[in-house]
Design a protein around this motif. Structure first.
Motif, PDB file in Angstrom:
ATOM      1  N   GLN A   1     -29.021  52.423  54.933  1.00  0.00           N
ATOM      2  CA  GLN A   1     -29.281  51.095  55.470  1.00  0.00           C
ATOM      3  C   GLN A   1     -30.776  50.899  55.609  1.00  0.00           C
ATOM      4  OE1 GLN A   1     -27.239  49.749  58.979  1.00  0.00           O
ATOM      5  NE2 GLN A   1     -25.332  50.767  58.392  1.00  0.00           N
ATOM      6  N   ILE A   2     -31.235  49.728  55.222  1.00  0.00           N
ATOM      7  CA  ILE A   2     -32.634  49.363  55.402  1.00  0.00           C
ATOM      8  C   ILE A   2     -32.650  48.072  56.217  1.00  0.00           C
ATOM      9  CG2 ILE A   2     -34.826  48.814  54.287  1.00  0.00           C
ATOM     10  CD1 ILE A   2     -33.858  50.247  51.792  1.00  0.00           C
ATOM     11  N   GLU A   3     -33.077  48.162  57.471  1.00  0.00           N
ATOM     12  CA  GLU A   3     -33.099  47.013  58.385  1.00  0.00           C
ATOM     13  C   GLU A   3     -31.743  46.317  58.452  1.00  0.00           C
ATOM     14  OE1 GLU A   3     -36.368  44.319  58.054  1.00  0.00           O
ATOM     15  OE2 GLU A   3     -37.755  45.895  57.448  1.00  0.00           O
ATOM     16  N   GLY A   4     -30.679  47.097  58.457  1.00  0.00           N
ATOM     17  CA  GLY A   4     -29.342  46.540  58.563  1.00  0.00           C
ATOM     18  C   GLY A   4     -28.719  46.123  57.254  1.00  0.00           C
ATOM     19  N   VAL A   5     -29.481  46.197  56.151  1.00  0.00           N
ATOM     20  CA  VAL A   5     -28.948  45.839  54.839  1.00  0.00           C
ATOM     21  C   VAL A   5     -28.376  47.093  54.188  1.00  0.00           C
ATOM     22  CG1 VAL A   5     -29.485  44.976  52.537  1.00  0.00           C
ATOM     23  CG2 VAL A   5     -30.582  43.957  54.538  1.00  0.00           C
ATOM     24  N   PRO A   6     -27.087  47.111  53.830  1.00  0.00           N
ATOM     25  CA  PRO A   6     -26.535  48.281  53.158  1.00  0.00           C
ATOM     26  C   PRO A   6     -27.085  48.394  51.736  1.00  0.00           C
ATOM     27  CG  PRO A   6     -24.803  46.638  53.619  1.00  0.00           C
ATOM     28  CD  PRO A   6     -26.091  46.059  54.055  1.00  0.00           C
ATOM     29  N   VAL A   7     -27.511  49.593  51.386  1.00  0.00           N
ATOM     30  CA  VAL A   7     -28.062  49.852  50.048  1.00  0.00           C
ATOM     31  C   VAL A   7     -27.330  51.044  49.454  1.00  0.00           C
ATOM     32  CG1 VAL A   7     -30.115  50.427  48.703  1.00  0.00           C
ATOM     33  CG2 VAL A   7     -30.320  48.942  50.707  1.00  0.00           C
ATOM     34  N   LEU A   8     -26.774  50.845  48.278  1.00  0.00           N
ATOM     35  CA  LEU A   8     -26.140  51.931  47.535  1.00  0.00           C
ATOM     36  C   LEU A   8     -27.148  52.458  46.527  1.00  0.00           C
ATOM     37  CD1 LEU A   8     -23.702  53.665  46.713  1.00  0.00           C
ATOM     38  CD2 LEU A   8     -23.004  51.807  45.173  1.00  0.00           C
ATOM     39  N   LEU A   9     -27.579  53.706  46.726  1.00  0.00           N
ATOM     40  CA  LEU A   9     -28.542  54.344  45.821  1.00  0.00           C
ATOM     41  C   LEU A   9     -27.796  55.191  44.801  1.00  0.00           C
ATOM     42  CD1 LEU A   9     -31.108  55.597  48.496  1.00  0.00           C
ATOM     43  CD2 LEU A   9     -31.406  53.637  46.968  1.00  0.00           C
ATOM     44  N   LEU A  10     -28.151  55.057  43.538  1.00  0.00           N
ATOM     45  CA  LEU A  10     -27.524  55.835  42.476  1.00  0.00           C
ATOM     46  C   LEU A  10     -28.593  56.658  41.765  1.00  0.00           C
ATOM     47  CD1 LEU A  10     -25.553  53.344  42.950  1.00  0.00           C
ATOM     48  CD2 LEU A  10     -24.754  53.744  40.645  1.00  0.00           C
TER      49      LEU A  10
ATOM     50  N   GLY B   1     -26.850  36.180  53.676  1.00  0.00           N
ATOM     51  CA  GLY B   1     -25.549  36.675  54.088  1.00  0.00           C
ATOM     52  C   GLY B   1     -24.938  37.626  53.096  1.00  0.00           C
ATOM     53  N   ARG B   2     -25.121  37.335  51.831  1.00  0.00           N
ATOM     54  CA  ARG B   2     -24.576  38.218  50.792  1.00  0.00           C
ATOM     55  C   ARG B   2     -25.242  39.586  50.852  1.00  0.00           C
ATOM     56  NH1 ARG B   2     -26.570  40.668  45.656  1.00  0.00           N
ATOM     57  NH2 ARG B   2     -24.703  41.714  44.992  1.00  0.00           N
ATOM     58  N   LEU B   3     -26.548  39.617  51.133  1.00  0.00           N
ATOM     59  CA  LEU B   3     -27.245  40.897  51.259  1.00  0.00           C
ATOM     60  C   LEU B   3     -26.676  41.722  52.412  1.00  0.00           C
ATOM     61  CD1 LEU B   3     -31.022  40.058  50.676  1.00  0.00           C
ATOM     62  CD2 LEU B   3     -29.560  41.505  49.277  1.00  0.00           C
ATOM     63  N   ILE B   4     -26.448  41.053  53.551  1.00  0.00           N
ATOM     64  CA  ILE B   4     -25.921  41.751  54.718  1.00  0.00           C
ATOM     65  C   ILE B   4     -24.486  42.216  54.476  1.00  0.00           C
ATOM     66  CG2 ILE B   4     -25.130  41.369  57.085  1.00  0.00           C
ATOM     67  CD1 ILE B   4     -28.043  41.957  56.989  1.00  0.00           C
ATOM     68  N   THR B   5     -23.698  41.378  53.775  1.00  0.00           N
ATOM     69  CA  THR B   5     -22.281  41.676  53.576  1.00  0.00           C
ATOM     70  C   THR B   5     -22.052  42.681  52.460  1.00  0.00           C
ATOM     71  OG1 THR B   5     -21.698  39.457  54.342  1.00  0.00           O
ATOM     72  CG2 THR B   5     -20.026  40.661  53.083  1.00  0.00           C
ATOM     73  N   GLU B   6     -22.621  42.406  51.285  1.00  0.00           N
ATOM     74  CA  GLU B   6     -22.350  43.232  50.110  1.00  0.00           C
ATOM     75  C   GLU B   6     -23.445  44.252  49.840  1.00  0.00           C
ATOM     76  OE1 GLU B   6     -21.539  40.697  46.792  1.00  0.00           O
ATOM     77  OE2 GLU B   6     -19.768  39.807  47.715  1.00  0.00           O
ATOM     78  N   GLY B   7     -24.651  43.991  50.344  1.00  0.00           N
ATOM     79  CA  GLY B   7     -25.735  44.938  50.165  1.00  0.00           C
ATOM     80  C   GLY B   7     -26.327  44.925  48.768  1.00  0.00           C
ATOM     81  N   LEU B   8     -27.156  45.925  48.506  1.00  0.00           N
ATOM     82  CA  LEU B   8     -27.837  46.074  47.219  1.00  0.00           C
ATOM     83  C   LEU B   8     -27.377  47.342  46.527  1.00  0.00           C
ATOM     84  CD1 LEU B   8     -31.540  45.295  48.213  1.00  0.00           C
ATOM     85  CD2 LEU B   8     -30.080  43.861  46.783  1.00  0.00           C
TER      86      LEU B   8
END
Length: 448
Positions: A256-265, A206-213
């Protein structure tokens, strides 16, 4: 209790603008603004009166008597035209009549304080509003509907029953039975620990889906960092040149990767430099790495097959942040050439960002390394603090298991179970400290 008022729709122009009022003065404000209190839970067409008897606007009014409202208080909603001038005029009129402007999240905070929802559900309200994907929205809705809280309460009840068993046995011992060696107690402890483990796994998902990586792309100049960022983003987010040091600041791109938000820096290349601007860029790069969930350290496969740049920097990278070595520019390798799958015990992936080769494997690696098991119908939204509370719960449960093996340590088993239950209670937070509530609700939008 004060009566509060705020716009419940976003700032700006729109077809409809909603002003929400909550508190004991809501019926009196209804009589002043509408000339009457509308029928409960019926949309009533009304004229919204100004102080001089003229009209501010006209639209629909909805009245929800306490305790059957979102906040558990008297609630009045005015649905008018969505112009900012009209909305502000309605809010100002309500303030003149005795209400005050609501603080961020104050409506939801009152719903929590009036026991309409628990704290996990309150946080799910914000998660639903902020959802960055359909999967995140579905997960937040399940938590808002109480699914996450129900699992927490089930574990809490199991803990409470186990505590009662242990404490009763301490208070009323029998000479014939050593309850600490009792197989039933051991099985019940193991069962509660397994429930906690399952809930930890669900919360991590759930944390991955909510807050992402948050993923930082690092490496030496010209290792292909900006090219990889552009490839993962699907557009030219960063300038790419053959000149080393093109990227000076931290560039951020959300995917987004499979619905998981990802912040790339994307970050400045790491190297010795006397350039003040480049040095500041590297300082910011290292600061970003310290806050990341994972660092992708890029290595030019053609020019640095032994990953010398990574080995040189390895000791200076944040020890607490997970690492992946990414060999880039695989399209420049000799046909049939392969790169190692690990460097200094760090997993390695080979990609060619310009052709797209290896990018799917990199995406899969990011999700698998973060513990994502794929979307299913049971995903729940969760936050970092929920994971921390569950981790503390697990620590005390493990201590209780260990204390059970110590002769005469029944009181210590009971104490560890009490501490585990207290840590678990922080998730739904019955009787939470004002500081925690203030920190959580301050992130909400005004009007919610």
């Amino acid at each position: 209790m004060d009566t509060i008022v705020a716009a419940a729709t976003p700032p700006g122009r729109g077809g409809v603008g909603i002003v929400r009022i909550s508190g004991p003065l809501a019926p009196a404000l209804a009589r002043a603004l509408l000339g009457r209190v509308p029928l409960p839970r019926h949309a009533t067409r009304a004229r919204f009166a100004a102080a001089d008897g003229g009209a501010i606007d006209e639209g629909l009014a909805l009245y929800f008597p306490a305790p059957h409202s979102y906040t558990g208080e008297e609630v009045l909603e005015l649905h008018g035209h969505g112009g900012p001038v009209l909305i502000e005029a309605l809010v100002a009129r309500a303030v003149d009549l005795g209400a005050r402007r609501a603080l961020p999240g104050e409506f939801t905070q009152r719903a929590y304080l009036n026991e309409r929802i628990d704290l996990a559900q309150a946080e799910a309200v914000a998660d639903l509003i902020d959802a960055g994907s359909e999967a995140a929205a579905r997960a937040a809705l399940r938590s808002l509907q109480g699914e996450f809280s129900a699992r927490v309460h089930a574990l809490d009840e199991a803990l409470a029953a186990l505590r009662a068993h242990v404490e009763a046995t301490i208070d009323f011992p029998t000479e014939e039975i050593d309850f600490l060696a009792d197989r039933v107690l051991a099985e019940r402890l193991a069962d509660v620990r397994a429930q906690c483990t399952a809930l930890q796994a669900a919360a991590a998902q759930g944390r991955l889906i909510t807050e992402g990586l948050t993923v930082v792309i690092a490496g030496a100049p010209n290792a292909g960092k900006s090219t990889l960022l552009n490839a993962l983003a699907g557009h030219e987010a960063a300038i790419v040149t053959e000149i080393p040091g093109t990227t000076r600041d931290v560039l951020r791109e959300r995917v987004q990767i499979e619905g998981v938000p990802v912040l790339l820096l994307d970050t400045a290349g790491l190297r010795a430099s006397g350039d003040a601007i480049e040095t500041e860029g590297m300082r910011r790069a290292r600061a970003a790495m310290a806050q990341a969930d994972r660092i992708l350290f890029l290595v030019d496969a053609a020019n640095d097959p032994q990953a010398a740049d990574f080995r040189k920097e390895h000791a200076q990278l944040p020890a607490a942040v997970a690492l992946t070595v990414v060999y880039t520019k695989a399209d420049l390798l000799e046909p049939g050439a392969t790169m190692p799958r690990a460097v200094a015990e760090v997993p390695a992936i080979t990609v060619a960002a310009r052709t797209g080769a290896g990018l799917d494997a990199l995406r899969t690696h990011l999700l698998e390394a973060a513990g994502f098991r794929g979307q299913d119908s049971g995903l729940l939204s969760a936050r970092r603090r929920h994971l921390e509370a569950l981790a503390v719960t697990a620590v005390h449960l493990d201590a209780a298991v260990a204390q059970r093996a110590v002769a005469g340590a029944g009181e210590l088993v009971a104490e560890e179970l009490r501490l585990a239950q207290r840590a678990l209670g922080e998730i739904t937070a019955v009787g939470s400290a004002d500081e925690l509530l203030g920190r959580i609700f301050s992130t909400f939008c005004i009007g919610k």
